[in-house]
Design an enzyme around this catalytic site. Sequence first.
Site: not given
Ligand code: GCV
Length: 705
Positions: A294, A363, A368, A396
């Site tokens: 990202e 994860k 996600d 989230e």
């Molecule tokens: C901290 C998702 C979340 C992001 C987060 C990312 C990650 O995409 O929306 O906010 O970034 O995961 O775990 O790095």
Amino acid sequence: MFRRLMAGLLLVIGLSAPALAEDGYDLWLRFRPLTGTALAGAEARLSAIATTAPEGLAAAELSRGLSGLLGRAVPIGTEGPLLVGTGDDPAIRALRLDLSDLGPDGYVIRTIGPRTVLAAQGGTGLLYGAYHLLRLAQTGARLDTLNIREVPRIERRILNHWDNLDRYVERGYAGQSIWDWHRLPDWHDPRYEDYARANASIGINGTVLNNVNANATILTAPYLDKVAALADIFRPYGIRVYLTARFSAPKEIGGLPHADPLDPAVAAWWGAKVAEIYARIPDFGGFLVKANSEGQPGPQDYGRTHADGANMLADALAPHGGIVMWRAFVYSDEVPDDRAKQAYAEFVPLDGSFRDNVLVQVKNGPIDFQPREPFHPLFGAMPKTKLMMEFQITKEYLGFATHLAYLAPMYKEALDADTFRPARGSTVARVADGSLDGHGLSAMAGVANIGSDRNWSGSTFDQANWYAYGRLAWNHGLSSEAIAREWIAASFSPDPAVLEPVLAMMLPSHQAVVDYMTPLGLHHLMGRGHHYGPGPWVDGGPRADWTSVYFHRATKDGIGFDRTRRGSDAVSQYAGPVADRFDKVETTPPDLLLWFHHLRWDRKLSTGRTVWAELLHRYGRGIAAVDDMITRWQGLEGRIDAARFKEVSTFLAIQRQEAQWWRDASVAYWQSINGLPLPPGEAPPPYPLSHYQSLSFPFAPGDGR
Ligand code: GCV
């Protein structure tokens, strides 16, 4: 002595002051006076603490908690029914308890005649044992036949704070970051010690203070002084600090032209930086790194691998005993055929090439933190690498802090999943605790839901998720129900008239949210960016795999992502028996159906309903579950303190409204695609699709920025 005097003084003040309203600040450490048999049991067994280390934190915490429970000061001295000590204490030595193999964190608690004995190898074990004993007393457990031996299954039990240096918390729904960087290192907010106590009480022994979307400033000298101040506060509670390392830091704060991990000058810069950290924080835990993910910088910027990057940092940390937690949450800059496959594709070829002090942090699922995901295929695919689990505690994708969703069942689902590699019984938990592949070092991470809200987590029930994460990191064998029972008894009351209805609210609550948001294995359908509310229509923008339509693939004929061998073949990233199960509609758990299969809307499922009717059924089931929670909670009026009763009532009303919103908006959208009539008895959405699509939430909390 000072601590004892203070404990006594505070108690006197506390007893003479009017009862404080419950505002949630005390978390599960409320220690309100016991009554009836629970009080009698605690009086008989825990009324005074005998120890040769009266200044120790374990004795102080016991005195503090027991004083609350017994309604009077519980003294620390040389006499008393509760004997607390390490193997060096002559009174403990005389008992010839087997303290070997307890390690630094383990402890035993035994009833020996009229005495209760808490023993450990050192202060940290005693502290954990003290909290265990308090938990037993607080929950009204019998205290006269104790025979407990506890050793954590995971060595490093860590919180990850996605906190920025300006106190903004990414995906945070509980206010600002509790780290007051500007006033550190001088001002020590009393919250820091309360934070440490809360974490230690559930076995958490590490904290990554800053966001994985990292800022190199944290590694500059002034900030390291601030970090050191926090480390000093946390140390007595057995908690180490860790930091995220921005991979490009040598360039950004080090004056180097680049950050290529194979350049000796870059490695030397990190070596010196690490030495600078350890000079201030001798027990510094190490680095957490999000690289080439990202938009974050990483070794691939220089044509190097994740292993090259992780190992370079690991070599810098190794002489000091530090570790690297290297995240596997990666997906290519070029949009791949299936984002769910990306981490596996990048990491499996690197199995066996990471240093001993590197853990790859994975994860729980391959996308996600969706409301429901299958377990991440990496857990069955890298036996020569230490893998650690990353859970998200902050919600989230699960309704932020206003939806009640108890997450232990979700964590357990991942931990208990069987990877079948190399054979049946190779659960994710056994991979994550290192026992399956004989890895000595193990760790677990939970993305914190903590902020500066008075109640820490944004809602009363979100405290349960922090609690459950800690308890599972300590012992992943605990059941969701057992953990919930502890939490309810400590946070509200052990009275069955309170405990049972609250338990009945919590246990089905995660499934309820899945049902009204993303039933049948649908995923990533939330509003763009902030992830608040439904957005199944989200399309376009910078990347296809940041849109909802990429994930649900709904057409006039059907819905779902075909990840079978005939589709993206993501199933083949799992071991044979698992892949076979997910490859067939008939053997895929209904909760993951549309994760793995693209099905016709009119396909009949084992439930006897079509896919379309089943979706509608599940939305309704989720809403009904919220109605049920509301009814149960209303029945508790008068038994719960007014402030928390009102907060939960109000949040449940919000949840009910938003569950309906999710259902109606989703149904309106699916109908716009499939043109199907609603199954009999299903109410049409009250508004046209355009209404739901027009809703905008520019200031929804927690958005990444
Ligand atoms: C901290 C998702 C979340 C992001 C987060 C990312 C990650 O995409 O929306 O906010 O970034 O995961 O775990 O790095």
